[in-house]
Design a protein around this motif. Structure first.
Motif, short mmCIF file in Angstrom:
data_model
loop_
_atom_site.label_atom_id
_atom_site.label_comp_id
_atom_site.label_asym_id
_atom_site.label_seq_id
_atom_site.Cartn_x
_atom_site.Cartn_y
_atom_site.Cartn_z
N LYS A 1 21.76 -31.77 -2.55
CA LYS A 1 22.76 -32.52 -1.78
C LYS A 1 23.73 -33.21 -2.73
O LYS A 1 23.33 -33.80 -3.73
CB LYS A 1 22.07 -33.56 -0.90
N ARG A 2 25.02 -33.15 -2.41
CA ARG A 2 26.05 -33.74 -3.25
C ARG A 2 26.30 -35.19 -2.85
O ARG A 2 26.39 -35.52 -1.68
CB ARG A 2 27.35 -32.94 -3.10
N HIS A 3 26.41 -36.05 -3.86
CA HIS A 3 26.73 -37.46 -3.67
C HIS A 3 27.97 -37.76 -4.49
O HIS A 3 28.14 -37.23 -5.58
CB HIS A 3 25.58 -38.35 -4.16
N GLY A 4 28.83 -38.62 -3.97
CA GLY A 4 30.05 -38.98 -4.69
C GLY A 4 30.39 -40.44 -4.50
O GLY A 4 29.99 -41.06 -3.51
N GLY A 5 31.10 -40.99 -5.48
CA GLY A 5 31.52 -42.39 -5.40
C GLY A 5 31.89 -42.91 -6.77
O GLY A 5 31.92 -42.18 -7.75
N VAL A 6 32.15 -44.21 -6.83
CA VAL A 6 32.51 -44.86 -8.08
C VAL A 6 31.22 -45.20 -8.83
O VAL A 6 30.34 -45.87 -8.30
CB VAL A 6 33.34 -46.13 -7.82
N LEU A 7 31.14 -44.75 -10.07
CA LEU A 7 29.93 -44.92 -10.87
C LEU A 7 29.87 -46.34 -11.42
O LEU A 7 30.77 -46.79 -12.11
CB LEU A 7 29.92 -43.92 -12.02
N PHE B 1 17.99 -42.49 -6.88
CA PHE B 1 16.96 -42.21 -7.87
C PHE B 1 16.65 -40.73 -8.05
O PHE B 1 16.01 -40.36 -8.99
CB PHE B 1 15.67 -42.95 -7.51
N ASN B 2 17.06 -39.89 -7.14
CA ASN B 2 16.69 -38.48 -7.23
C ASN B 2 17.83 -37.60 -7.74
O ASN B 2 17.91 -36.43 -7.43
CB ASN B 2 16.17 -37.98 -5.88
N ILE B 3 18.72 -38.17 -8.55
CA ILE B 3 19.86 -37.44 -9.09
C ILE B 3 19.45 -36.67 -10.35
O ILE B 3 18.71 -37.18 -11.19
CB ILE B 3 21.01 -38.41 -9.43
N VAL B 4 19.95 -35.45 -10.48
CA VAL B 4 19.72 -34.64 -11.69
C VAL B 4 20.78 -35.07 -12.72
O VAL B 4 21.98 -34.92 -12.47
CB VAL B 4 19.85 -33.14 -11.37
#
Length: 74
Positions: A30-36, A58-61
């Motif tokens: 699943k893709r997530h986007g936003g300001v880091l 927490f589950n980001i590659v």
């Protein structure tokens, strides 16, 4: 300089992306986007953590964190 919580360890190879719009994939694709806002190790949980728009994920590659392509309207 911003003081982080003691249990967060910043990953310096993502320095150039902090404050910019990024996208990343989680372990399920699943893709997530936003300001880091933060990317690194959460020592309290022992997991890699990314904060996008002040939301901890927490589950980001880690290898999938990259700049989000700008969408041209015209």
């Amino acid at each position: 300089m911003l003081k982080m919580a003691d249990h967060l360890e910043f990953d310096s190879k993502f320095n150039h992306l902090v404050g910019q719009r990024v996208e990343a994939l989680d372990e399920n694709g699943k893709r997530h986007g936003g300001v880091l806002g933060f990317v690194g190790l959460n020592k309290f949980l022992g997991r890699f953590q990314v904060m996008l728009n002040r939301t901890p994920l927490f589950n980001i590659v880690p290898s999938t964190v990259k700049l989000q392509e700008s969408k041209k309207i015209f």
